[in-house]
Design a protein around this motif. Structure first.
Motif, mmCIF file in Angstrom:
data_model
loop_
_atom_site.group_PDB
_atom_site.id
_atom_site.type_symbol
_atom_site.label_atom_id
_atom_site.label_comp_id
_atom_site.label_asym_id
_atom_site.label_seq_id
_atom_site.Cartn_x
_atom_site.Cartn_y
_atom_site.Cartn_z
ATOM 1 N N GLY A 217 47.936 47.767 28.143
ATOM 2 C CA GLY A 217 48.892 47.846 29.241
ATOM 3 C C GLY A 217 48.230 47.570 30.579
ATOM 4 N N GLU A 218 47.033 48.106 30.768
ATOM 5 C CA GLU A 218 46.276 47.847 31.997
ATOM 6 C C GLU A 218 45.853 46.379 32.089
ATOM 7 O OE1 GLU A 218 44.245 52.273 32.596
ATOM 8 O OE2 GLU A 218 43.261 50.755 31.337
ATOM 9 N N LEU A 219 45.526 45.789 30.936
ATOM 10 C CA LEU A 219 45.159 44.372 30.931
ATOM 11 C C LEU A 219 46.324 43.516 31.387
ATOM 12 C CD1 LEU A 219 43.398 41.927 30.251
ATOM 13 C CD2 LEU A 219 44.153 42.143 27.866
ATOM 14 N N VAL A 220 47.497 43.777 30.848
ATOM 15 C CA VAL A 220 48.684 42.990 31.241
ATOM 16 C C VAL A 220 48.973 43.184 32.729
ATOM 17 C CG1 VAL A 220 51.172 42.730 30.917
ATOM 18 C CG2 VAL A 220 49.665 42.952 28.928
ATOM 19 N N ALA A 221 48.846 44.414 33.222
ATOM 20 C CA ALA A 221 49.071 44.664 34.649
ATOM 21 C C ALA A 221 48.060 43.894 35.495
ATOM 22 C CB ALA A 221 48.974 46.162 34.937
ATOM 23 N N SER A 222 46.801 43.834 35.035
ATOM 24 C CA SER A 222 45.780 43.085 35.759
ATOM 25 C C SER A 222 46.086 41.590 35.757
ATOM 26 C CB SER A 222 44.409 43.341 35.137
ATOM 27 O OG SER A 222 43.417 42.546 35.755
ATOM 28 N N LEU A 223 46.501 41.071 34.615
ATOM 29 C CA LEU A 223 46.853 39.645 34.534
ATOM 30 C C LEU A 223 48.027 39.329 35.454
ATOM 31 C CD1 LEU A 223 46.614 39.119 30.655
ATOM 32 C CD2 LEU A 223 44.912 38.487 32.383
ATOM 33 N N ARG A 224 48.964 40.265 35.564
ATOM 34 C CA ARG A 224 50.114 40.073 36.448
ATOM 35 C C ARG A 224 49.658 40.010 37.904
ATOM 36 N NH1 ARG A 224 55.565 40.355 36.686
ATOM 37 N NH2 ARG A 224 56.486 41.286 38.545
ATOM 38 N N ALA A 225 48.768 40.924 38.294
ATOM 39 C CA ALA A 225 48.264 40.927 39.668
ATOM 40 C C ALA A 225 47.468 39.655 39.952
ATOM 41 C CB ALA A 225 47.402 42.169 39.900
ATOM 42 N N GLN A 226 46.650 39.215 38.985
ATOM 43 C CA GLN A 226 45.865 37.996 39.170
ATOM 44 C C GLN A 226 46.747 36.760 39.303
ATOM 45 O OE1 GLN A 226 42.465 37.644 36.287
ATOM 46 N NE2 GLN A 226 43.040 39.745 35.781
ATOM 47 N N SER A 227 47.945 36.826 38.746
ATOM 48 C CA SER A 227 48.881 35.701 38.818
ATOM 49 C C SER A 227 49.742 35.750 40.072
ATOM 50 C CB SER A 227 49.772 35.692 37.567
ATOM 51 O OG SER A 227 48.997 35.582 36.395
ATOM 52 N N GLY A 228 49.496 36.739 40.940
ATOM 53 C CA GLY A 228 50.197 36.815 42.211
ATOM 54 C C GLY A 228 51.487 37.584 42.196
ATOM 55 N N HIS A 229 51.722 38.389 41.149
ATOM 56 C CA HIS A 229 52.955 39.166 41.049
ATOM 57 C C HIS A 229 52.697 40.625 41.429
ATOM 58 C CE1 HIS A 229 54.689 35.711 39.102
ATOM 59 N NE2 HIS A 229 53.829 35.781 38.099
ATOM 60 N N GLY A 230 53.735 41.269 41.913
ATOM 61 C CA GLY A 230 53.643 42.688 42.212
ATOM 62 C C GLY A 230 53.727 43.525 40.945
ATOM 63 N N PRO A 231 53.553 44.838 41.075
ATOM 64 C CA PRO A 231 53.619 45.716 39.904
ATOM 65 C C PRO A 231 54.969 45.604 39.199
ATOM 66 C CG PRO A 231 52.708 46.878 41.789
ATOM 67 C CD PRO A 231 53.242 45.577 42.311
ATOM 68 N N ALA A 232 54.941 45.720 37.874
ATOM 69 C CA ALA A 232 56.162 45.653 37.070
ATOM 70 C C ALA A 232 56.599 47.068 36.686
ATOM 71 C CB ALA A 232 55.910 44.829 35.815
ATOM 72 N N TRP A 233 57.870 47.174 36.325
ATOM 73 C CA TRP A 233 58.354 48.405 35.724
ATOM 74 C C TRP A 233 57.936 48.393 34.257
ATOM 75 C CZ3 TRP A 233 60.634 52.283 38.403
ATOM 76 C CH2 TRP A 233 61.103 51.975 39.692
#
Length: 298
Positions: A217-233
């Motif tokens: 879950g933390e990995l996916v959140a990190s990939l999201r941040a690296q892709s320029g997206h804000g935190p997800a629900w």
């Protein structure tokens, strides 16, 4: 060196082939049945090539063998017992008979003690190779055991990147807790090149990981941040629905990474000590916070 590389058109094999050729090696690439082999390639059928004598003609003049072939689960066209255990054992036995100097096996981290078929079949091939290497006159062998291998072209990497794009993500419970240490496919290739050059004396098992563990879950959140997206629900999928989703995944094509075998493997962490791998590389492994730039977009 003249190197036989199985699975040379796969995610990991393709990256290895490019790195090996850049390093000046000549590669004989193995391709799956049904594909037309190109120059420097031949068909290698891991579903059926389960006898050493099938492999011996392919090993003429070969200095080193690298096995990258693997499947996540059993299927009629690619039975896991043959692909992970029987054919690699035949290949490694043929290497010993043919006098191949160096054999590298790409295995997986976390298979020790795991009851899954994925783990038990991988272990059997690893143990056979290490047994051959321990015998007088046996090949010099290394078993590389990576954590989750991340890079463009990987099925699990594509799944994680797809999840990272969602503003609302529903994760199976184990994905929020199971720890991994993702390793860049390019770091893994760099390590393999080193093992056929300056680190030729190294033998045994090498754990191949990124610098630090984190949950999926933390990995996916990190990939999201690296892709320029804000935190997800993020929501947790109930255990009953998690099990149902995995069974539905069993019915999907074998290339789909989510299935009951995956769920079972999430029951234990997939982490290790990166020290020997980083010594092999001569530098720190790619951290999880830089995977998109250095492995996905590279």
């Amino acid at each position: 060196m003249y190197i036989l590389l199985t699975g040379s058109r796969g995610f990991i094999g393709r990256t290895f082939k490019q790195a090996l050729e850049r390093a000046g090696h000549t590669v004989l690439g193995g391709v799956s049945p049904g594909r037309s082999p190109g120059p420097g390639e031949c068909v290698m059928d891991f579903a059926h090539d389960t006898r050493p004598e099938v492999w011996l003609p392919r090993l003429q003049g070969v200095d080193a063998v690298i096995n990258t072939v693997g499947v996540l689960r059993d299927s009629r066209s690619r039975p896991i017992d043959a692909v992970h255990r029987d054919t690699p054992i035949a290949l490694f036995s043929a290497c010993a008979q043919a006098g191949v100097k160096r054999v590298l096996q790409i295995s997986a981290l976390g298979i020790e003690g795991s009851p899954t078929r994925y783990a038990s079949t991988k272990r059997a091939a690893d143990q056979h190779l290490l047994g051959l290497a321990a015998a007088p006159g046996g090949p010099s062998a290394v078993v590389l055991r990576p954590s989750v291998v991340f890079g463009h072209g990987g099925a699990s990497s594509a799944m994680f990147m797809g999840l990272a794009r969602l503003p609302l993500a529903v994760f199976p419970g184990p994905m929020l807790t199971a720890k991994v240490q993702p390793v860049s496919v390019h770091d893994l290739a760099e390590g393999v090149v080193a093992l056929l050059g300056p680190a030729l004396e190294q033998r045994g098992i090498i754990e191949c990981t990124g610098p630090a563990p984190l949950s999926l879950g933390e990995l996916v959140a990190s990939l999201r941040a690296q892709s320029g997206h804000g935190p997800a629900w993020v929501l947790r999928l109930p255990d009953v629905l998690t099990a149902l989703s995995a069974r539905l995944g069993d019915l999907a094509p074998a290339s789909v990474p989510w299935c009951s075998e995956t769920l079972a493997m999430l029951g234990s962490d997939n982490v290790g000590n990166p020290a020997r791998f980083e010594a092999l590389l001569g530098h720190a492994a790619t951290p999880s916070g830089e995977l998109v730039a250095r492995a996905w977009r590279h």
